[in-house]
Design an enzyme around this catalytic site. Structure first.
Site, short mmCIF file in Angstrom:
data_model
loop_
_atom_site.label_atom_id
_atom_site.label_comp_id
_atom_site.label_asym_id
_atom_site.label_seq_id
_atom_site.Cartn_x
_atom_site.Cartn_y
_atom_site.Cartn_z
N THR A 133 25.11 52.88 26.20
CA THR A 133 24.26 54.05 26.43
C THR A 133 25.08 55.30 26.69
O THR A 133 26.22 55.22 27.16
CB THR A 133 23.33 53.80 27.63
OG1 THR A 133 22.64 55.00 27.98
CG2 THR A 133 24.14 53.36 28.85
N ASP A 134 24.48 56.46 26.43
CA ASP A 134 25.16 57.72 26.76
C ASP A 134 25.16 57.98 28.26
O ASP A 134 25.87 58.87 28.74
CB ASP A 134 24.54 58.90 26.00
CG ASP A 134 23.07 59.13 26.34
OD1 ASP A 134 22.48 58.34 27.10
OD2 ASP A 134 22.49 60.12 25.82
N GLU A 135 24.38 57.22 29.03
CA GLU A 135 24.33 57.45 30.47
C GLU A 135 25.65 57.13 31.17
O GLU A 135 25.86 57.55 32.31
CB GLU A 135 23.18 56.65 31.09
CG GLU A 135 21.82 57.11 30.60
CD GLU A 135 20.68 56.62 31.46
OE1 GLU A 135 20.85 56.53 32.68
OE2 GLU A 135 19.60 56.32 30.90
N TYR A 159 22.46 51.41 37.17
CA TYR A 159 22.32 50.99 35.76
C TYR A 159 23.49 51.50 34.92
O TYR A 159 24.18 50.72 34.25
CB TYR A 159 21.01 51.51 35.17
CG TYR A 159 21.02 51.56 33.66
CD1 TYR A 159 21.21 50.40 32.92
CD2 TYR A 159 20.88 52.77 32.97
CE1 TYR A 159 21.24 50.43 31.52
CE2 TYR A 159 20.91 52.81 31.59
CZ TYR A 159 21.09 51.65 30.87
OH TYR A 159 21.13 51.69 29.50
N LYS A 163 26.61 49.48 33.01
CA LYS A 163 26.88 49.57 31.57
C LYS A 163 28.29 50.10 31.33
O LYS A 163 28.98 49.64 30.39
CB LYS A 163 25.86 50.48 30.89
CG LYS A 163 24.48 49.87 30.76
CD LYS A 163 24.48 48.60 29.91
CE LYS A 163 24.74 48.88 28.44
NZ LYS A 163 24.64 47.65 27.62
#
Length: 366
Positions: A133-135, A159, A163
């Site tokens: 994810t870009d998060e 989260y 990741k």
């Protein structure tokens, strides 16, 4: 090819499997634990295809994963299994650590052992594709900044931290053990079969039922929105043509503030299902009193999420330049397709909301 997809009963994973079965000659082995967000009903269009197989397996279960590798002999692993909801990670981080970190470690180790035992072309073409994810990048400062494949990691939530940890593990197994791996980091996905806890389906379904549309803070948090079927095409392309050792950012080129997303959904619903014809809302006291005259009247600002990132935006020029991928859907076309899908697929989301979809877990085995 035979492709092992972890998390294939989830939102993005099921889109990937539908894409592979419907558009290629490849076979798929779907490995999914079937937690709350895993829904086999998202795969009803392909479940009877002889090229599709399903195993209800926890990726933390090394012995079972080893058996799956030995039985199915995959050519590619596409690792999508993950806990992914930020709010849930704040309320209970433990499951995110277990699935996203321990699960990824277990899968990497079983993949490495399997790959080491391969020979010839089977070994030279094997690939481990990790979907992230870009998060993991945190948030952006300037209004023109973009996440690139070289952006430093600065995760904000349990989260995104989990990741980020899984991304680092994959790259460590690539460098230390030589496991042929590739990583993709994507922006916010939306589209059909999206679990109703996420922003877009939550807004659609709450609006149809006349419930409040909760918007965090001032609603000015900006996200880059990627239609899930565009993402599925990108992931298959990277899995089959991406260069080992590379990272590819996948974005939709559609930056929108959360409040603008919600307003757009309200406008589409007003066009497609006018509030004056919505029998559920007409029976509400708020409608009778006149305090609700449009779907946008349901918008309610709520206390902001802890550590809420302000802006994400992806530079997806590398995957377009090197692999020829770019999104087909604009936000305007994609969100219309999404709203129409929810309007036309009440059976699917009703079974999710009332919990009856979870009965699919019963009797589902290896």
């Amino acid at each position: 090819m035979k492709i092992l997809v972890t998390g294939g009963a989830g939102f993005i994973g099921s889109a990937v499997i539908r894409h592979i079965i419907q558009n290629t000659q490849d076979s798929v082995v779907n490995v999914d634990k079937l937690t709350y967000a895993g829904n086999l009903e998202s795969l009803y269009k392909v479940e009877s295809d002889p090229r599709y197989a399903f195993s209800q397996t926890d990726i933390c279960d090394a012995k079972s994963i080893e058996q799956i590798f030995n039985e199915h002999q995959p050519d590619v692993v596409m690792h999508l299994a993950a806990e992914s909801h930020v709010d849930r990670s704040i309320d209970g981080p433990k499951e995110f650590i277990e699935t996203n970190i321990i699960g990824t470690y277990t899968l990497l180790e079983e993949s490495r052992k399997y790959w080491m035992a391969l020979e010839g072309d089977k070994k030279s073409t094997f690939k481990f594709h990790h979907i992230s994810t870009d998060e993991v990048y945190g948030d952006l400062e300037g209004p023109e900044d973009l996440f690139t494949e070289e952006t430093s990691y600065a995760p904000s939530s349990p989260y995104s931290a989990s990741k980020a940890s899984s991304d680092h593990l994959v790259r460590a197994w690539l460098r230390t053990f030589g496991l042929p791996a590739v990583v993709t980091n994507c922006s916010n996905n939306y589209g059909p079969y999206h679990f109703p806890e996420k922003l877009i389906p939550l807004m659609i379904l709450n609006a149809l039922e006349g419930k409040p549309l909760p918007v965090y803070g001032n609603g000015q948090q900006i996200r880059d929105w990627l239609f899930v079927e565009d993402h599925a095409r990108a992931l298959y392309l990277v899995a089959t043509q991406g260069k080992v050792g590379e990272t590819y950012n996948v974005g939709g080129h559609n930056e929108k503030a959360n409040i603008d997303v919600v307003t757009t959904i309200c406008q589409l619903l007003e066009e497609l299902v006018p509030i004056s014809s919505n029998l559920t809302i007409q029976s509400l006291p708020e409608f009778i009193s006149g305090s609700i005259q449009s779907y946008s009247d349901l918008i309610t600002y709520v206390k902001d999420r802890p550590g809420h990132d302000v802006r994400y935006a992806i530079d997806a020029s590398k995957i377009e330049r090197e692999l020829g991928w770019k999104p087909v859907e604009s936000f305007e076309t994609g969100i219309r397709k999404t709203v129409l899908w929810y309007l036309n697929n009440k059976t699917w989301w009703s079974r999710v909301l009332d919990g009856s979809y979870s009965m699919e877990r019963l009797g589902s085995g290896n």
